[in-house]
Design a protein around this motif. Sequence first.
Motif, PDB file in Angstrom:
ATOM      1  N   ASN A 187     123.345  37.945   7.748  1.00 12.89           N
ATOM      2  CA  ASN A 187     121.998  38.787   8.030  1.00 12.89           C
ATOM      3  C   ASN A 187     121.380  38.350   9.313  1.00 12.89           C
ATOM      4  OD1 ASN A 187     118.794  39.233   8.102  1.00 12.89           O
ATOM      5  ND2 ASN A 187     119.114  39.741   5.753  1.00 12.89           N
ATOM      6  N   LYS A 188     121.228  39.270  10.174  1.00 11.11           N
ATOM      7  CA  LYS A 188     120.904  39.003  11.551  1.00 11.11           C
ATOM      8  C   LYS A 188     119.457  38.346  11.699  1.00 11.11           C
ATOM      9  CE  LYS A 188     123.716  42.669  13.850  1.00 11.11           C
ATOM     10  NZ  LYS A 188     123.798  43.783  14.752  1.00 11.11           N
ATOM     11  N   ALA A 189     118.564  38.726  11.098  1.00 12.24           N
ATOM     12  CA  ALA A 189     117.309  38.204  11.050  1.00 12.24           C
ATOM     13  C   ALA A 189     117.256  36.614  10.459  1.00 12.24           C
ATOM     14  CB  ALA A 189     116.205  38.939  10.025  1.00 12.24           C
ATOM     15  N   VAL A 190     117.900  36.471   9.287  1.00 15.79           N
ATOM     16  CA  VAL A 190     118.116  34.926   8.730  1.00 15.79           C
ATOM     17  C   VAL A 190     119.094  34.187  10.035  1.00 15.79           C
ATOM     18  CG1 VAL A 190     119.107  33.460   7.072  1.00 15.79           C
ATOM     19  CG2 VAL A 190     117.867  35.762   6.456  1.00 15.79           C
ATOM     20  N   ALA A 191     120.173  34.638  10.444  1.00 19.72           N
ATOM     21  CA  ALA A 191     120.533  34.001  11.429  1.00 19.72           C
ATOM     22  C   ALA A 191     119.729  33.656  12.615  1.00 19.72           C
ATOM     23  CB  ALA A 191     121.875  34.833  11.894  1.00 19.72           C
ATOM     24  N   ALA A 192     118.918  34.620  13.198  1.00 17.33           N
ATOM     25  CA  ALA A 192     118.119  34.294  14.231  1.00 17.33           C
ATOM     26  C   ALA A 192     117.003  33.336  14.162  1.00 17.33           C
ATOM     27  CB  ALA A 192     117.396  35.655  14.692  1.00 17.33           C
ATOM     28  N   VAL A 193     116.746  33.198  12.804  1.00 15.66           N
ATOM     29  CA  VAL A 193     115.471  32.310  12.159  1.00 15.66           C
ATOM     30  C   VAL A 193     116.125  30.868  12.056  1.00 15.66           C
ATOM     31  CG1 VAL A 193     114.161  31.520  10.287  1.00 15.66           C
ATOM     32  CG2 VAL A 193     113.975  33.994  11.108  1.00 15.66           C
ATOM     33  N   ARG A 194     117.380  30.967  11.722  1.00 16.92           N
ATOM     34  CA  ARG A 194     118.064  29.686  11.633  1.00 16.92           C
ATOM     35  C   ARG A 194     118.305  28.927  13.043  1.00 16.92           C
ATOM     36  NH1 ARG A 194     122.767  31.431   9.359  1.00 16.92           N
ATOM     37  NH2 ARG A 194     121.799  31.659   7.216  1.00 16.92           N
ATOM     38  N   LYS A 195     118.726  29.683  13.735  1.00 15.76           N
ATOM     39  CA  LYS A 195     119.109  29.245  15.235  1.00 15.76           C
ATOM     40  C   LYS A 195     117.601  28.885  15.743  1.00 15.76           C
ATOM     41  CE  LYS A 195     121.046  30.653  19.523  1.00 15.76           C
ATOM     42  NZ  LYS A 195     121.838  31.771  20.377  1.00 15.76           N
ATOM     43  N   ALA A 196     116.713  29.728  15.712  1.00 18.69           N
ATOM     44  CA  ALA A 196     115.268  29.317  16.341  1.00 18.69           C
ATOM     45  C   ALA A 196     114.723  28.066  15.675  1.00 18.69           C
ATOM     46  CB  ALA A 196     114.300  30.379  16.200  1.00 18.69           C
ATOM     47  N   ALA A 197     115.048  27.709  14.575  1.00 16.80           N
ATOM     48  CA  ALA A 197     114.569  26.518  13.718  1.00 16.80           C
ATOM     49  C   ALA A 197     115.427  25.411  14.192  1.00 16.80           C
ATOM     50  CB  ALA A 197     114.406  26.737  12.334  1.00 16.80           C
ATOM     51  N   GLY A 198     116.363  25.336  14.581  1.00 17.17           N
ATOM     52  CA  GLY A 198     117.355  24.372  15.305  1.00 17.17           C
ATOM     53  C   GLY A 198     118.481  24.080  14.519  1.00 17.17           C
ATOM     54  N   PHE A 199     118.885  24.916  13.466  1.00 15.69           N
ATOM     55  CA  PHE A 199     120.091  24.679  12.755  1.00 15.69           C
ATOM     56  C   PHE A 199     121.346  25.406  13.438  1.00 15.69           C
ATOM     57  CE2 PHE A 199     116.411  24.386   9.698  1.00 15.69           C
ATOM     58  CZ  PHE A 199     116.760  22.885   9.308  1.00 15.69           C
ATOM     59  N   ALA A 200     122.630  24.526  13.498  1.00 17.33           N
ATOM     60  CA  ALA A 200     123.697  24.991  14.197  1.00 17.33           C
ATOM     61  C   ALA A 200     124.325  26.171  13.470  1.00 17.33           C
ATOM     62  CB  ALA A 200     124.434  23.778  14.288  1.00 17.33           C
ATOM     63  N   GLY A 201     124.326  26.260  12.226  1.00 16.59           N
ATOM     64  CA  GLY A 201     124.847  27.160  11.348  1.00 16.59           C
ATOM     65  C   GLY A 201     124.359  27.135  10.011  1.00 16.59           C
ATOM     66  N   GLY A 202     124.848  28.217   9.211  1.00 15.22           N
ATOM     67  CA  GLY A 202     124.351  28.421   7.786  1.00 15.22           C
ATOM     68  C   GLY A 202     125.182  27.739   6.853  1.00 15.22           C
ATOM     69  N   PRO A 203     124.880  27.749   5.604  1.00 15.55           N
ATOM     70  CA  PRO A 203     125.649  27.035   4.253  1.00 15.55           C
ATOM     71  C   PRO A 203     126.966  27.610   4.487  1.00 15.55           C
ATOM     72  CG  PRO A 203     123.735  28.375   3.858  1.00 15.55           C
ATOM     73  CD  PRO A 203     123.880  28.692   4.919  1.00 15.55           C
ATOM     74  N   ARG A 235     116.769  25.057   1.473  1.00 15.42           N
ATOM     75  CA  ARG A 235     117.584  23.759   1.780  1.00 15.42           C
ATOM     76  C   ARG A 235     117.029  22.638   2.807  1.00 15.42           C
ATOM     77  NH1 ARG A 235     123.093  23.498   0.232  1.00 15.42           N
ATOM     78  NH2 ARG A 235     123.799  25.059  -0.890  1.00 15.42           N
ATOM     79  N   ALA A 236     115.984  23.028   3.359  1.00 13.64           N
ATOM     80  CA  ALA A 236     115.368  22.312   4.273  1.00 13.64           C
ATOM     81  C   ALA A 236     113.896  22.100   4.580  1.00 13.64           C
ATOM     82  CB  ALA A 236     115.880  22.580   5.635  1.00 13.64           C
ATOM     83  N   GLN A 237     113.325  21.027   4.609  1.00 15.27           N
ATOM     84  CA  GLN A 237     111.898  21.004   5.173  1.00 15.27           C
ATOM     85  C   GLN A 237     111.748  21.384   6.401  1.00 15.27           C
ATOM     86  OE1 GLN A 237     109.576  19.935   2.679  1.00 15.27           O
ATOM     87  NE2 GLN A 237     111.419  19.895   1.029  1.00 15.27           N
ATOM     88  N   LEU A 238     110.823  22.281   6.615  1.00 14.70           N
ATOM     89  CA  LEU A 238     110.457  22.868   8.067  1.00 14.70           C
ATOM     90  C   LEU A 238     109.333  22.340   8.560  1.00 14.70           C
ATOM     91  CD1 LEU A 238     111.424  26.577   7.631  1.00 14.70           C
ATOM     92  CD2 LEU A 238     112.936  24.711   8.406  1.00 14.70           C
ATOM     93  N   SER A 239     109.133  21.916   9.755  1.00 11.39           N
ATOM     94  CA  SER A 239     108.204  21.456  10.574  1.00 11.39           C
ATOM     95  C   SER A 239     107.239  22.827  11.028  1.00 11.39           C
ATOM     96  CB  SER A 239     108.277  20.809  11.774  1.00 11.39           C
ATOM     97  OG  SER A 239     108.915  21.654  12.739  1.00 11.39           O
ATOM     98  N   LEU A 240     105.867  22.660  11.422  1.00 13.56           N
ATOM     99  CA  LEU A 240     105.229  23.634  11.850  1.00 13.56           C
ATOM    100  C   LEU A 240     105.701  24.405  13.047  1.00 13.56           C
ATOM    101  CD1 LEU A 240     102.636  25.254  11.556  1.00 13.56           C
ATOM    102  CD2 LEU A 240     101.441  23.603  12.768  1.00 13.56           C
ATOM    103  N   GLN A 241     106.218  23.424  13.818  1.00 13.76           N
ATOM    104  CA  GLN A 241     106.961  23.853  15.178  1.00 13.76           C
ATOM    105  C   GLN A 241     108.286  24.737  14.865  1.00 13.76           C
ATOM    106  OE1 GLN A 241     108.671  20.979  17.824  1.00 13.76           O
ATOM    107  NE2 GLN A 241     108.812  22.617  19.393  1.00 13.76           N
ATOM    108  N   GLN A 242     108.844  24.472  13.855  1.00 10.79           N
ATOM    109  CA  GLN A 242     110.115  25.124  13.203  1.00 10.79           C
ATOM    110  C   GLN A 242     109.776  26.635  12.852  1.00 10.79           C
ATOM    111  OE1 GLN A 242     111.932  21.885  11.063  1.00 10.79           O
ATOM    112  NE2 GLN A 242     113.709  22.150  12.121  1.00 10.79           N
ATOM    113  N   GLN A 243     108.656  26.437  11.961  1.00 13.71           N
ATOM    114  CA  GLN A 243     108.112  27.534  11.468  1.00 13.71           C
ATOM    115  C   GLN A 243     107.633  28.754  12.567  1.00 13.71           C
ATOM    116  OE1 GLN A 243     105.602  27.142   7.817  1.00 13.71           O
ATOM    117  NE2 GLN A 243     106.341  24.893   8.119  1.00 13.71           N
ATOM    118  N   GLU A 244     107.164  27.959  13.588  1.00 12.73           N
ATOM    119  CA  GLU A 244     106.455  29.180  14.706  1.00 12.73           C
ATOM    120  C   GLU A 244     107.518  29.437  15.518  1.00 12.73           C
ATOM    121  OE1 GLU A 244     104.177  26.169  16.735  1.00 12.73           O
ATOM    122  OE2 GLU A 244     102.155  26.725  15.250  1.00 12.73           O
ATOM    123  N   GLN A 245     108.485  29.004  15.521  1.00 16.93           N
ATOM    124  CA  GLN A 245     109.676  29.231  16.501  1.00 16.93           C
ATOM    125  C   GLN A 245     110.636  30.422  15.547  1.00 16.93           C
ATOM    126  OE1 GLN A 245     111.666  25.557  16.882  1.00 16.93           O
ATOM    127  NE2 GLN A 245     111.127  25.220  19.062  1.00 16.93           N
TER     128      GLN A 245
END
Length: 263
Positions: free
Chosen positions: A155-171, A220-230
């Motif tokens: 899912n391109k949107a989920v992948a973009a959010v994952r990358k913006a939040a700083g995760f290298a890849g998905g499950p 799967r992860a706790q997100l910081s405010l910065q990660q949510q904004e990104q």
Amino acid sequence: HQSWPARTSQDEDQSSGIWDREARQWAQKPDADSENDPLIVLMRQKGALAPEHSFLDVGCGPGRYSVVLAREAKFVVGCDSSAEMIRAARQRALTEGRRNVRFEVSSWKSFCPREVFDVVFAHRTGAIDSVEDIEHMTRLSRRWCFYTVFLRRENKAVAAVRKAAGFAGGPRYDQHVCRVLSHLIEKGFFPHISYRSEVRSKLMPIEQATQWCLNRLRLRAQLSLQQQEQAASAVSLLARDGMVDMTQQALLVDIDWRADKEL
């Protein structure tokens, strides 16, 4: 970049809250198609769907499968860690007048029913996360087990959010599937597997798409405010006329095995 984390008990508690908030949306989805749904078709082909058989639906959500199977089964039990999902499932059963179905609020790891079942199945649920969960399915079944899980999910949107939040890849769904199959083979159950592809297209308003994507990460992860904004900024960049393309492409695998080791 962080690697994609394994689920913890804290994540499981958080996921219940997420599914509680999404229960109303999921409750609006129709019943599973009793004639064409791949899992139900597979059950019929294997001889598992019969009026004398009992069923356990692991991670049943709003009861889309439980209530349908209750039409052809002796009785069905569904369990889910989300109280709101169970509320929706009970309402679905009441609306359809199904008295041979019972729903219980419980995580899969702590679920201890008073009976065993002819068929235990888990369909596209995060409740199954380890080989111990697979063992639990097998222990509660006297005949068949069915497990439908993603092998790949894009899912391109989920992948973009994952990358913006700083995760290298998905499950790594493929690693999970390999662990499940290896475990079953080592235990002598010799599972059967089949594959199917799926494309689901959907447009969502920006705010809804952002929340949906963030919730997938929060499972799967706790997100910081910065990660949510990104992450929110990443979704905004994908929007066109206020809408976000949430098309999902997936490859799924259906795994079935005989809990009594009959080949």
